[in-house]
Design an enzyme around this catalytic site. Structure first.
Site, PDB file in Angstrom:
ATOM      1  N   HIS A 132       3.983   0.379   1.188  1.00  0.00           N
ATOM      2  CA  HIS A 132       3.785  -0.648   2.213  1.00  0.00           C
ATOM      3  C   HIS A 132       2.829  -1.732   1.694  1.00  0.00           C
ATOM      4  O   HIS A 132       3.095  -2.933   1.856  1.00  0.00           O
ATOM      5  CB  HIS A 132       3.232  -0.013   3.486  1.00  0.00           C
ATOM      6  CG  HIS A 132       2.878  -0.985   4.569  1.00  0.00           C
ATOM      7  ND1 HIS A 132       3.813  -1.752   5.218  1.00  0.00           N
ATOM      8  CD2 HIS A 132       1.675  -1.331   5.117  1.00  0.00           C
ATOM      9  CE1 HIS A 132       3.205  -2.521   6.126  1.00  0.00           C
ATOM     10  NE2 HIS A 132       1.916  -2.277   6.077  1.00  0.00           N
ATOM     11  N   ARG A 141       1.784 -12.660  -1.669  1.00  0.00           N
ATOM     12  CA  ARG A 141       1.089 -13.129  -2.867  1.00  0.00           C
ATOM     13  C   ARG A 141       1.918 -12.997  -4.139  1.00  0.00           C
ATOM     14  O   ARG A 141       1.433 -13.289  -5.225  1.00  0.00           O
ATOM     15  CB  ARG A 141      -0.223 -12.339  -3.051  1.00  0.00           C
ATOM     16  CG  ARG A 141      -1.298 -12.640  -2.032  1.00  0.00           C
ATOM     17  CD  ARG A 141      -2.539 -11.796  -2.266  1.00  0.00           C
ATOM     18  NE  ARG A 141      -2.251 -10.353  -2.207  1.00  0.00           N
ATOM     19  CZ  ARG A 141      -2.200  -9.661  -1.074  1.00  0.00           C
ATOM     20  NH1 ARG A 141      -2.431 -10.246   0.087  1.00  0.00           N
ATOM     21  NH2 ARG A 141      -1.926  -8.379  -1.096  1.00  0.00           N
ATOM     22  N   GLU A 198       5.329  -0.594  13.620  1.00  0.00           N
ATOM     23  CA  GLU A 198       4.770   0.043  12.426  1.00  0.00           C
ATOM     24  C   GLU A 198       4.904   1.551  12.653  1.00  0.00           C
ATOM     25  O   GLU A 198       4.235   2.118  13.523  1.00  0.00           O
ATOM     26  CB  GLU A 198       3.313  -0.367  12.188  1.00  0.00           C
ATOM     27  CG  GLU A 198       3.185  -1.831  11.810  1.00  0.00           C
ATOM     28  CD  GLU A 198       1.844  -2.189  11.159  1.00  0.00           C
ATOM     29  OE1 GLU A 198       0.849  -1.485  11.398  1.00  0.00           O
ATOM     30  OE2 GLU A 198       1.822  -3.186  10.399  1.00  0.00           O
ATOM     31  N   ASP A 230       2.500   1.261  15.994  1.00  0.00           N
ATOM     32  CA  ASP A 230       1.508   0.204  16.172  1.00  0.00           C
ATOM     33  C   ASP A 230       2.227  -1.136  16.265  1.00  0.00           C
ATOM     34  O   ASP A 230       2.438  -1.818  15.261  1.00  0.00           O
ATOM     35  CB  ASP A 230       0.537   0.229  14.988  1.00  0.00           C
ATOM     36  CG  ASP A 230      -0.602  -0.757  15.171  1.00  0.00           C
ATOM     37  OD1 ASP A 230      -1.061  -0.916  16.312  1.00  0.00           O
ATOM     38  OD2 ASP A 230      -1.021  -1.368  14.176  1.00  0.00           O
ATOM     39  N   LYS A 250      -2.571  -6.952  17.149  1.00  0.00           N
ATOM     40  CA  LYS A 250      -2.385  -5.512  17.223  1.00  0.00           C
ATOM     41  C   LYS A 250      -3.111  -4.904  18.415  1.00  0.00           C
ATOM     42  O   LYS A 250      -3.418  -3.712  18.409  1.00  0.00           O
ATOM     43  CB  LYS A 250      -2.868  -4.866  15.916  1.00  0.00           C
ATOM     44  CG  LYS A 250      -1.930  -5.157  14.744  1.00  0.00           C
ATOM     45  CD  LYS A 250      -2.576  -4.853  13.422  1.00  0.00           C
ATOM     46  CE  LYS A 250      -1.586  -5.002  12.284  1.00  0.00           C
ATOM     47  NZ  LYS A 250      -0.662  -3.860  12.184  1.00  0.00           N
ATOM     48  N   THR A 346       1.370   1.853   8.375  1.00  0.00           N
ATOM     49  CA  THR A 346       2.820   1.910   8.236  1.00  0.00           C
ATOM     50  C   THR A 346       3.221   2.855   7.110  1.00  0.00           C
ATOM     51  O   THR A 346       2.691   2.764   6.000  1.00  0.00           O
ATOM     52  CB  THR A 346       3.362   0.503   7.919  1.00  0.00           C
ATOM     53  OG1 THR A 346       2.876  -0.397   8.907  1.00  0.00           O
ATOM     54  CG2 THR A 346       4.880   0.499   7.907  1.00  0.00           C
TER      55      THR A 346
END
Lengths: 419, 419
Positions: A132, A141, A198, A230, A250, A346
């Protein structure tokens, strides 16, 4: 790793969630008992533990099970946990001389309402899946800088919001929030357009600590595990998270399953965590700790269709164990308390089918997922039902968690807060 | 903005923290009452509210004040809060016919032990000082990129750890943690070398919510305010905070003062927040909200010296109000509960003297601060006592918070966790 045979026949099926080996921890009410109280599940029935305790089946009546949560029992500690399991397995095993006396404590599953299995004291969520972390890092990135420099050394975590933990079955209201659209310099206040799941497991802390805990003590403090979803708003998260981390993205809700599966029930399914990419510091490794072979299958059911399997993953792929998470959580001296809930983060495996979030499944929404029947999804839509089923599979029995599910209902954009 | 004169003479001083206008909320025990119970402070004495309630001074005895925290009273809501204040101000004002009957409820301050004034349900901390955000951002990213793009739109916050909130006077153990030193590729597990204070105010939530709250409702939900020092380990923070925010760096302890000052006591000190650099979204501005003119003076006392003033700041410089923080906190539907604590974040003003953290005062440790007597500090050292005094100053009276202080004791690097 053998099925314990019970005089309750429905508990002896090879593919049921609740054999006598399991004895999960739940809370129920029904017409006869409107005050929620503790129970366990065996096959198709639940057992009224409050009534058993009141009738002296567990020795002195300490009033542990007449409460609307398992916190008081969890605080009793590992010796009490093990003694209770042995007593229950003895009473409900085939040939038990007590079977006749015990039948009065059986309640049919369809006659009950399940409630939150424990009072969540505080909630922390981690980021313990290597796959994950790499997947999400690659999206943001690029593959070469996917992992932050700290990730291979620190079980990265953040504090969530205990007040937002809800029981499986609770509808999830699509949240509003600040969202920065690509074509604008300023944010809008609008319903999330990127609502995600999640797929996680949560560890429930049984015994408290003050000051640092060593890794072996951390292992002992864990009472059991729950299914956890989540719910996450990716667009809100992208705008808010720097520099203090996720907050409102969240905080809408995290759903948990109705059953805590005790750590001891999962002992046969302990596994070594995956090989370390870099050595961990000694405080995280001086005592052996485990992940578990627990399969988590998640379906999405749209309002006008049948269920599609969207994720089929396994907790044993996690890089950091719950004991490592807990040990790290207390490094600063942070007190841990009975009822604290620690999420795994996750759970994503190495394969395309084993990803635990739509962010990964659809690569940030760029590769829509086709459901059975031809509908497509980038993220979760109103009316969708997400349902996680989790279980550890032995040769002739399962240790199941039941289901953790929630349906999305539409946002209410108008400000009608006081009404 | 006039001093209310009491028949308790020590409450009538112009520079005392606890005139009859204040009536702060505390919890005490003493030799006669070993179970902590609610009290207020008037001049040099505290008033035993549990005994007053038991004797019928507040109408029906609801058992609100015999508890070890103000949560039950806070949950009663704004009408009850105002009624209690009026009743107390009537009973204790000069000329009250009840003075003789009331003297039995007075307890001398030196005879009591103060306890946590409320049970902290959950703790969130914000980043609401413009000057602090600019100062910290400049240190890490340079002056041109000091503010993150979201800062002028979102009251940035994160969830802290309620279990780590401690009462003023509690010793603070220097924490251990993962620290990445500049000359190494891998972290060490060691005591923090950059232990810092964060001079803050905390808002205490009185009435709960579920679902979104509008900004006016948020203002009404706030019961009062406490002094807050959010102890922070800057080296642990620098290594751990990406991408999920601070975790163990701020989980050792946050100290709060022993007195909750009610919002109503501070009404004369309401101020407009500073001019907006950019317009805020409507949900944050559709109802007027306030900061307050509250001065916070912080001293550092080394083990072998006298106190040095290290920070002299004011809460009225904050960019986001507590009502804006709370309203934003619930945007996602996050339920808020009685006893939730919301920190303002470090309170830094525009001047060199008004910075609320050593990170800013010493510019990341590069410009040591000279104390009275010639010692210097970059960050906080073992044995140092940090003490915040906070008060709002009217023409002839003060509304004081008392003191919030804590002394640093050395880390225990050995693993002796089980003993």
């Amino acid at each position: 790793m053998t099925l314990l045979i019970s005089w309750i026949q429905s508990a002896n099926s090879a593919d049921g969630d609740f054999p006598l080996n399991n004895l999960p921890c739940g809370v129920f009410s029904n017409a006869a008992n409107t005050q929620p109280r503790c129970c366990t599940a065996l096959g198709d029935v639940v057992i009224d533990l409050a009534a058993m305790e009141g009738d002296g089946f567990f020795g002195e009546d300490l009033g542990l099970f007449c409460r609307p949560g398992w916190n008081a029992f969890m605080a009793e500690g590992p010796t009490a946990w093990a003694a209770w399991r042995l007593r229950m397995q003895s009473l409900f095993s085939q040939g038990s001389p007590e079977a006749d006396r015990l039948s009065r404590y059986l309640v049919q599953r369809h006659e009950i309402t399940l409630h939150m299995p424990f009072e969540v004291t505080e909630f922390s969520d981690f980021y313990s899946s290597y796959h994950h972390a790499v997947n999400v890092g690659s999206l943001f990135r690029g593959a070469d800088n996917a992992l932050m420099p700290n990730w291979l050394h620190v079980p990265i975590g953040y504090n969530g919001r205990a007040s937002s933990i809800v029981l499986s079955g609770t509808d999830i209201r699509r949240p509003m929030g600040q969202i920065k659209l690509q074509d604008s310099d300023v944010p809008v206040f609008a319903p999330t357009r990127r609502l995600d799941m999640e797929v996680e497991l949560g560890a429930v802390i049984g015994t408290p600590s003050s000051g640092r805990v060593d890794i072996g003590q951390a292992e002992d403090m864990i009472f059991g595990f729950v299914l956890l979803n989540d719910w996450s708003s990716r667009d809100i998260q992208a705008w808010e998270y720097q520099p203090l981390g996720p907050f409102q993205s969240k905080a809408t809700a995290s759903s948990i399953g109705a059953w805590i599966v005790m750590k001891e029930a999962l002992a046969p399914f302990r596994r070594q965590p995956p090989e370390r990419v870099k050595p961990l510091l000694e405080y995280l490794t001086s005592h052996e700790t485990w992940v578990y072979d627990i399969r988590l299958r998640t379906t999405l059911t749209p309002p006008d269709g049948g269920p599609s399997l969207v994720s089929d993953t396994n907790y044993q792929t996690m890089y950091y164990t719950f004991a490592q998470q807990l040990c790290h959580h207390a490094t600063s001296g942070c007190p841990m308390r009975t009822g604290d809930l620690l999420g795994s983060g996750t759970i994503s495996g190495p394969d395309r089918d084993s990803l635990g979030s739509f962010l990964e499944i659809t690569r940030g929404g760029s590769e829509p997922l086709e459901l059975q029947g031809g509908q497509v999804r980038t993220f979760i839509e109103d009316g969708d039902l997400l349902s996680i089923h989790g279980y550890a599979e032995g040769e002739d029995y399962r240790i199941g968690f039941g289901i953790c599910e929630g349906r999305i209902c539409p946002a209410i954009p108008e400000t009608t807060c006081r009404s």
